[in-house]
Design a protein around this motif. Structure first.
Motif, PDB file in Angstrom:
ATOM      1  N   LYS A 158     -14.013  -5.364  -1.862  1.00 59.58           N
ATOM      2  CA  LYS A 158     -15.074  -4.454  -1.417  1.00 59.58           C
ATOM      3  C   LYS A 158     -14.506  -3.387  -0.493  1.00 59.58           C
ATOM      4  O   LYS A 158     -14.919  -2.219  -0.540  1.00 59.58           O
ATOM      5  CB  LYS A 158     -16.170  -5.250  -0.704  1.00 59.58           C
ATOM      6  N   LEU A 159     -13.539  -3.772   0.324  1.00 59.97           N
ATOM      7  CA  LEU A 159     -12.955  -2.822   1.261  1.00 59.97           C
ATOM      8  C   LEU A 159     -12.086  -1.780   0.563  1.00 59.97           C
ATOM      9  O   LEU A 159     -11.767  -0.742   1.144  1.00 59.97           O
ATOM     10  CB  LEU A 159     -12.123  -3.569   2.316  1.00 59.97           C
ATOM     11  N   ARG A 160     -11.694  -2.075  -0.675  1.00 60.99           N
ATOM     12  CA  ARG A 160     -10.892  -1.108  -1.427  1.00 60.99           C
ATOM     13  C   ARG A 160     -11.751  -0.024  -2.081  1.00 60.99           C
ATOM     14  O   ARG A 160     -11.230   0.975  -2.568  1.00 60.99           O
ATOM     15  CB  ARG A 160     -10.066  -1.837  -2.492  1.00 60.99           C
ATOM     16  N   VAL A 161     -13.063  -0.229  -2.092  1.00 59.01           N
ATOM     17  CA  VAL A 161     -13.975   0.780  -2.643  1.00 59.01           C
ATOM     18  C   VAL A 161     -13.981   1.996  -1.722  1.00 59.01           C
ATOM     19  O   VAL A 161     -14.098   1.870  -0.497  1.00 59.01           O
ATOM     20  CB  VAL A 161     -15.401   0.207  -2.780  1.00 59.01           C
ATOM     21  N   ARG A 162     -13.822   3.177  -2.315  1.00 62.58           N
ATOM     22  CA  ARG A 162     -13.750   4.396  -1.511  1.00 62.58           C
ATOM     23  C   ARG A 162     -15.077   4.654  -0.793  1.00 62.58           C
ATOM     24  O   ARG A 162     -16.141   4.675  -1.405  1.00 62.58           O
ATOM     25  CB  ARG A 162     -13.394   5.584  -2.397  1.00 62.58           C
ATOM     26  N   GLU A 163     -14.967   4.835   0.532  1.00 60.29           N
ATOM     27  CA  GLU A 163     -16.126   5.154   1.360  1.00 60.29           C
ATOM     28  C   GLU A 163     -15.748   6.246   2.351  1.00 60.29           C
ATOM     29  O   GLU A 163     -14.571   6.473   2.633  1.00 60.29           O
ATOM     30  CB  GLU A 163     -16.574   3.923   2.170  1.00 60.29           C
ATOM     31  N   GLU A 164     -16.763   6.882   2.875  1.00 62.73           N
ATOM     32  CA  GLU A 164     -16.510   7.840   3.951  1.00 62.73           C
ATOM     33  C   GLU A 164     -15.960   7.109   5.168  1.00 62.73           C
ATOM     34  O   GLU A 164     -16.469   6.046   5.558  1.00 62.73           O
ATOM     35  CB  GLU A 164     -17.815   8.557   4.324  1.00 62.73           C
ATOM     36  N   ILE A 165     -14.923   7.665   5.773  1.00 62.43           N
ATOM     37  CA  ILE A 165     -14.363   7.090   6.995  1.00 62.43           C
ATOM     38  C   ILE A 165     -15.007   7.791   8.188  1.00 62.43           C
ATOM     39  O   ILE A 165     -14.788   8.983   8.423  1.00 62.43           O
ATOM     40  CB  ILE A 165     -12.828   7.255   7.034  1.00 62.43           C
ATOM     41  N   LYS A 166     -15.815   7.044   8.913  1.00 65.23           N
ATOM     42  CA  LYS A 166     -16.504   7.595  10.074  1.00 65.23           C
ATOM     43  C   LYS A 166     -15.584   7.693  11.296  1.00 65.23           C
ATOM     44  O   LYS A 166     -15.721   8.595  12.128  1.00 65.23           O
ATOM     45  CB  LYS A 166     -17.709   6.716  10.429  1.00 65.23           C
ATOM     46  N   PHE A 167     -14.667   6.732  11.399  1.00 60.83           N
ATOM     47  CA  PHE A 167     -13.746   6.691  12.546  1.00 60.83           C
ATOM     48  C   PHE A 167     -12.507   5.934  12.119  1.00 60.83           C
ATOM     49  O   PHE A 167     -12.590   4.927  11.410  1.00 60.83           O
ATOM     50  CB  PHE A 167     -14.412   5.989  13.738  1.00 60.83           C
ATOM     51  N   TYR A 168     -11.342   6.417  12.549  1.00 64.28           N
ATOM     52  CA  TYR A 168     -10.071   5.742  12.237  1.00 64.28           C
ATOM     53  C   TYR A 168      -9.098   5.972  13.374  1.00 64.28           C
ATOM     54  O   TYR A 168      -9.046   7.064  13.957  1.00 64.28           O
ATOM     55  CB  TYR A 168      -9.465   6.281  10.939  1.00 64.28           C
ATOM     56  N   ASP A 169      -8.301   4.947  13.654  1.00 65.91           N
ATOM     57  CA  ASP A 169      -7.199   5.134  14.598  1.00 65.91           C
ATOM     58  C   ASP A 169      -6.153   4.055  14.373  1.00 65.91           C
ATOM     59  O   ASP A 169      -6.433   2.988  13.807  1.00 65.91           O
ATOM     60  CB  ASP A 169      -7.679   5.090  16.050  1.00 65.91           C
ATOM     61  N   GLU A 170      -4.946   4.354  14.823  1.00 65.76           N
ATOM     62  CA  GLU A 170      -3.806   3.441  14.749  1.00 65.76           C
ATOM     63  C   GLU A 170      -3.203   3.365  16.139  1.00 65.76           C
ATOM     64  O   GLU A 170      -2.882   4.394  16.743  1.00 65.76           O
ATOM     65  CB  GLU A 170      -2.781   3.962  13.739  1.00 65.76           C
ATOM     66  N   VAL A 171      -3.051   2.156  16.658  1.00 70.74           N
ATOM     67  CA  VAL A 171      -2.608   1.965  18.038  1.00 70.74           C
ATOM     68  C   VAL A 171      -1.331   1.129  18.041  1.00 70.74           C
ATOM     69  O   VAL A 171      -1.349  -0.053  17.669  1.00 70.74           O
ATOM     70  CB  VAL A 171      -3.699   1.263  18.882  1.00 70.74           C
ATOM     71  N   PHE A 172      -0.233   1.734  18.457  1.00 76.13           N
ATOM     72  CA  PHE A 172       1.032   1.007  18.561  1.00 76.13           C
ATOM     73  C   PHE A 172       1.070   0.239  19.874  1.00 76.13           C
ATOM     74  O   PHE A 172       0.693   0.760  20.929  1.00 76.13           O
ATOM     75  CB  PHE A 172       2.217   1.974  18.481  1.00 76.13           C
ATOM     76  N   LEU A 173       1.539  -1.012  19.817  1.00 76.78           N
ATOM     77  CA  LEU A 173       1.616  -1.847  21.007  1.00 76.78           C
ATOM     78  C   LEU A 173       3.057  -2.043  21.459  1.00 76.78           C
ATOM     79  O   LEU A 173       3.359  -1.885  22.633  1.00 76.78           O
ATOM     80  CB  LEU A 173       0.933  -3.185  20.754  1.00 76.78           C
ATOM     81  N   TYR A 174       3.951  -2.407  20.531  1.00 80.94           N
ATOM     82  CA  TYR A 174       5.375  -2.463  20.888  1.00 80.94           C
ATOM     83  C   TYR A 174       6.228  -2.407  19.632  1.00 80.94           C
ATOM     84  O   TYR A 174       5.757  -2.672  18.523  1.00 80.94           O
ATOM     85  CB  TYR A 174       5.712  -3.695  21.727  1.00 80.94           C
TER      86      TYR A 174
END
Length: 272
Positions: A158-174
């Motif tokens: 279900k998550l592979r179905v294309r949807e509008e992305i309302k918010f996205y971010d990538e956070v590096f920790l180490y």
């Protein structure tokens, strides 16, 4: 003569997104310095929370060394308006590194060390701690967001179905390149769609000619839900048994699909 204080750096940047009763907060900042940020050094009588990041990390973690790149102020926090939260940050992730690891990592390090008998770095890595900084961290729970057993699974199709992305971010920790002999990396990604929000917290390890390991924690909360499904998996394989091109096992977003499952935990985080 005391060294001059390091130049003052800008404060962390914050971004928030509201999704139903959940607040998703991302905090991002610079890499932690390799020296104390206080002129003359931090007062050791101070509580750890009042020391600079480096001194705080060293005091709390007690590791023989820290990864080359630590984003001490970076974090992802998901909170519910009814109380309770789950947070991903470098300090809590590094707390789950085994300080007295004597099994898997050391065994692989020995094989790696023998294959690199002329490498100065290789002669130093076999220590009574997990020098790969592998973590089994699953997120720090706080307040009345509690984990309970569940057989409900995240629907990845279900998550592979294309949807509008309302918010996205990538956070590096180490991250650490193991003196150019591999890579260990800890990062968390979040995306919000109309149907729900999805988080992947991942520790990726590659020791060249030895092993690839991916530890994942996935979170998913469908729209209108007051719970989060959480799945944690550990996958690994010796590089000698991976029948894929090197470009595949050097890509954490791809190689996990080629690694056999070692352990898996499924639960549900519920607001109580």
């Amino acid at each position: 003569m005391s060294r001059p204080a390091e130049p003052k750096l800008p404060p962390p940047r914050e971004a928030e997104y509201m999704f139903d009763d959940w607040t998703i907060k991302v905090t991002k900042s610079h890499i932690m310095g390799s020296q104390c940020e206080v002129q003359g050094g931090c007062d050791e009588s101070l509580e750890p929370e009042k020391r600079c990041n480096l001194c705080r990390y060293e005091h709390i973690l007690r590791l023989p060394s820290l990864p080359d790149m630590v984003f001490a102020d970076n974090s992802l926090k998901i909170s519910h308006k009814g109380g309770g939260s789950i947070t991903f940050n470098a300090l809590d992730a590094l707390k789950c590194v085994n300080v007295h690891e004597e099994n898997l990592q050391v065994a692989h390090a020995e094989a790696w060390k023998e294959a690199r008998s002329n490498c100065e770095f290789a002669q130093k890595v076999v220590k009574p701690y997990d020098w790969t900084y592998t973590t089994d961290f699953r997120g720090a729970l706080d307040g009345n967001l509690l984990a309970e057993k569940s057989s409900e699974r995240i629907d990845l199709d279900k998550l592979r179905v294309r949807e509008e992305i309302k918010f996205y971010d990538e956070v590096f920790l180490y991250e650490d390149e193991l003196d150019d002999n591999g890579s260990t990396r800890c990062v968390v990604k979040v995306r919000v769609m109309p149907s729900g929000f999805f988080v992947v917290f991942r520790h990726y390890l590659r020791v060249d000619q030895v092993i690839v390991r991916v530890n994942d924690t996935r979170l998913y909360s469908p729209k209108g839900a007051s719970y989060i499904l959480r799945e944690t998996s550990s996958r690994e394989a010796p590089i000698s048994k991976l029948r894929v091109d090197a470009s595949v096992y050097k890509d954490a977003d791809v190689v996990w699909q080629h690694l056999p499952l070692v352990t898996e935990t499924v639960d549900k985080l519920v607001v109580v």
